[in-house]
Motif scaffolding. Structure first.
Motif, PDB file in Angstrom:
ATOM      1  N   THR A  52      -4.897  -0.534  -4.908  1.00 11.78           N
ATOM      2  CA  THR A  52      -5.328   0.827  -5.234  1.00 11.78           C
ATOM      3  C   THR A  52      -6.826   0.798  -5.507  1.00 11.78           C
ATOM      4  O   THR A  52      -7.393  -0.256  -5.783  1.00 11.78           O
ATOM      5  N   ASP A  53      -7.428   1.989  -5.464  1.00  9.07           N
ATOM      6  CA  ASP A  53      -8.858   2.088  -5.776  1.00  9.07           C
ATOM      7  C   ASP A  53      -9.102   1.652  -7.225  1.00  9.07           C
ATOM      8  O   ASP A  53     -10.039   0.900  -7.498  1.00  9.07           O
ATOM      9  N   GLU A  54      -8.217   2.080  -8.142  1.00 10.13           N
ATOM     10  CA  GLU A  54      -8.396   1.729  -9.565  1.00 10.13           C
ATOM     11  C   GLU A  54      -8.338   0.216  -9.738  1.00 10.13           C
ATOM     12  O   GLU A  54      -9.127  -0.375 -10.491  1.00 10.13           O
ATOM     13  N   GLY A  55      -7.390  -0.409  -9.050  1.00 13.90           N
ATOM     14  CA  GLY A  55      -7.234  -1.863  -9.140  1.00 13.90           C
ATOM     15  C   GLY A  55      -8.489  -2.573  -8.666  1.00 13.90           C
ATOM     16  O   GLY A  55      -8.932  -3.559  -9.262  1.00 13.90           O
TER      17      GLY A  55
ATOM     18  N   LEU B 117       0.871  -1.184   0.000  1.00  8.06           N
ATOM     19  CA  LEU B 117       0.000   0.000   0.000  1.00  8.06           C
ATOM     20  C   LEU B 117       0.902   1.226   0.000  1.00  8.06           C
ATOM     21  O   LEU B 117       1.857   1.282   0.785  1.00  8.06           O
ATOM     22  N   ASN B 118       0.615   2.175  -0.855  1.00  8.42           N
ATOM     23  CA  ASN B 118       1.437   3.388  -0.973  1.00  8.42           C
ATOM     24  C   ASN B 118       2.918   3.052  -1.161  1.00  8.42           C
ATOM     25  O   ASN B 118       3.799   3.689  -0.586  1.00  8.42           O
TER      26      ASN B 118
ATOM     27  N   ILE C  81      -8.531   6.022   0.805  1.00 13.59           N
ATOM     28  CA  ILE C  81      -8.067   5.688  -0.561  1.00 13.59           C
ATOM     29  C   ILE C  81      -9.197   5.127  -1.428  1.00 13.59           C
ATOM     30  O   ILE C  81      -9.030   4.919  -2.621  1.00 13.59           O
TER      31      ILE C  81
ATOM     32  N   ASN D  13      -0.037  -4.566  -5.387  1.00 10.14           N
ATOM     33  CA  ASN D  13      -0.214  -3.186  -4.929  1.00 10.14           C
ATOM     34  C   ASN D  13      -1.710  -2.880  -4.883  1.00 10.14           C
ATOM     35  O   ASN D  13      -2.390  -3.000  -5.900  1.00 10.14           O
TER      36      ASN D  13
END
Ligand code: AMP
Ligand code: ZN
Length: 517
Positions: free
Chosen positions: A347-350, A296-297, A321, A345
């Motif tokens: 992410t919101d997009e993922g 994360l990050n 996030i 990783n």
């Protein structure tokens, strides 16, 4: 009875290759006893809620467990609960256990902390539809066995006592070198690094003969709560000891698979093997499997650094996030899209892409169920391509449980399924056998191997009625009744309680409606 009839030797459905940390090579998986697999996975330390990183590791082993079951193995899966011995980590903080520290913070008994977070862990594992292990032993339930192992290590000359604590003599192991295992083999650390390594969370570093030695029994300080009598002192076992003891107690001195996250390779797994070698003279595990980290990050997800997301934050969307809530199966699909040995990783997009992917896969599954066929068995080029992809999906799983590659193969077939539904592709383009094969393989992958649930069907009863929807109608009616009597406190209470579990009530011109947050 015919005595000449021998039972067929066990043959798995496919050959399997696994990446073994011991050799750092992919090896053919051949269990010690044909048809049987013993698998031990390091479980959580139950001093707080598991974060999504922890879940990834347990999810990865669920996938591995499920695939071994699919291959036909009789698997005994042991995953422990660490409820003592895991120290806070910072030498300056002394020898306080993680559980004791949390007990002080929450003003509870340590065992209340253990129970609370074990229950929460089980809830999350259930939401993610993972199969519970065959045995879930606790460290505190195996203190007698741990004390016995310390005695064996001492008797074999691999340990020494100092002021009531007992330490493992890593130098003896390093000097001797034990067959395929020497201290450092698991973590891949060079002997020189090990010689200078100081990764023991103890104050009394000066008691150790060498900095790489580690405690197997720790004398407790006065104010320490979790302590037990032993021949050496009133104290508690070192963290690594429980896994050496519980794995071999339930799976034997030499068993098939030991797993855990990569971050456990050192010191935990290195020291675990050292203890087993010290106690019984043999390296305990045939295949060591290590899963990679959820990131994360740009950094490893970890509770102690504050860089973490809790599963419930994802399920309710309550984290900065996230643009919205994501269901447990979407989260699971997100994790399936990466091989367990690669970092992932978050992410919101993922997650948004995973949601699309999950819905697309489930829709394809529904379409397949409705497709009927009664024409020829003649194979066409479409048949060939579909059957090849289905076969490659299994080959991907046989290649060290590569769910990402397996999913990619199934995804190649989905446009064909959609074309069959829309009529862009004639049913006569595929044979009945191929359609049946697709139906069977999609079912096996989605439900048995990936362990996904069909969330669109989850609230329906056998007549297809959405029970949540029906229950919400009743709740909304009761709230309406309270409002008509100007009982605002009940009406607000209903709204707030629903809000807490992720259901939002909306009062509009046309009445009251509800949505999941
Ligand atoms: P712990 O409760 O800290 O002993 O961790 C339980 C399991 O979660 C161990 O197998 C760890 O290796 C694993 N783990 C911890 N952090 C992560 C992460 N960020 N990604 C994947 N696995 C993790
Ligand atoms: Zn362990």
């Amino acid at each position: 009875m015919n005595n000449n009839t021998k039972k067929d030797p066990f043959k798995p459905k496919h050959d399997l290759m696994v990446m073994n940390t011991l050799s750092r090579k992919k090896e053919k998986f051949e269990p010690i006893n044909p048809g049987m697999v013993g698998m031990y996975v390091c479980g959580p330390t139950v001093y707080n809620e598991v974060h999504l990183g922890n879940c990834r590791t347990f999810f990865s082993f669920d996938l591995i467990y499920r695939y071994l079951l699919y291959l036909g193995y009789n698997v005994r899966y042991v995953r422990n609960i660490t409820d003592v011995g895991h120290l806070v980590g910072d030498v300056d903080e002394g020898e306080e256990g993680k559980i004791e520290k949390q007990a002080r913070l929450e003003q509870k008994e340590p065992m209340e902390i253990v129970q609370k977070y074990t229950n929460l862990f089980h809830e999350v594992m259930q939401k993610l539809n993972t199969i519970p292990p065959s045995i879930e032993p606790t460290a505190t339930g195996h203190l007698i066995e741990q004390i016995e192992m310390v005695k064996e290590i001492l008797a074999n000359g691999y340990g020494y006592e100092m002021n009531g604590s007992v330490y493992f003599d890593t130098q003896k192991l390093i000097k001797e070198g034990k067959g395929i295992y020497n201290y450092g083999t698991i973590s891949g650390k060079k002997q020189d690094d090990l010689l200078t390594e100081t990764r023991d969370d103890l104050k009394n570093q000066n008691e150790k003969r060498h900095s790489s030695d580690f405690a197997i029994w720790v004398k407790a300080e006065e104010n320490h709560i979790m302590k037990w009598p032993s021949p050496w002192s009133l104290g508690f076992p070192g963290w690594h000891l429980e896994c050496s003891v519980m794995s071999t107690k339930y799976l034997g001195n030499y068993f098939d698979i030991h797993g855990g996250g990569m971050d456990l390779q050192f010191p935990h797994h290195e020291n675990e093997v050292a203890q087993n070698v010290g106690a019984c003279g043999c390296q305990p595990v045939k295949y060591w499997l290590h899963t990679n980290m959820l990131v994360l990050n740009g950094k490893k997800m970890s509770k102690s650094t504050g860089n973490s997301i809790l599963p419930d934050e994802l399920f309710t969307g309550k984290n900065n996030i996230l643009s919205k809530a994501f269901s447990p199966m979407v989260v699971k699909f997100f994790m399936l899209q990466a091989h367990y040995a690669s970092t992932l990783n978050i992410t919101d997009e993922g997650l948004l892409a995973a949601e699309k992917g999950y819905l697309r896969l489930m829709e394809a599954f529904h379409i397949l169920q409705d497709l009927e066929h009664n024409t020829t068995e003649v194979l066409t080029s479409d048949d060939e391509q579909i059957n090849k992809m289905l076969d490659l999906a299994f080959q991907a799983m046989n290649d060290d449980f590569n769910s990402a590659a397996a999913l990619a193969k199934l995804n190649i077939i989905i446009p064909k399924i959609n074309s069959l539904k829309s009529g862009r592709m004639e049913m006569s383009n595929i044979s009945k056998a191929t359609l049946n094969n697709m139906k069977k393989v999609f079912h096996i992958f989605i439900f048995d191997i990936f362990g996904l649930l069909d969330e669109s069907q989850q609230n329906n009863n056998e007549n297809g009625i959405d029970l949540l929807d029906e229950a919400m109608k009743v709740i909304i009616e009761l709230r309406q009744e309270a409002r008509s009597k100007k009982d605002w406190s009940t009406s607000d209470l209903i709204r707030d309680k629903l809000q807490q579990i992720g259901i939002q009530i909306k009062d509009g011109k046309d009445g009251t409606s509800w949505i999941k947050n």
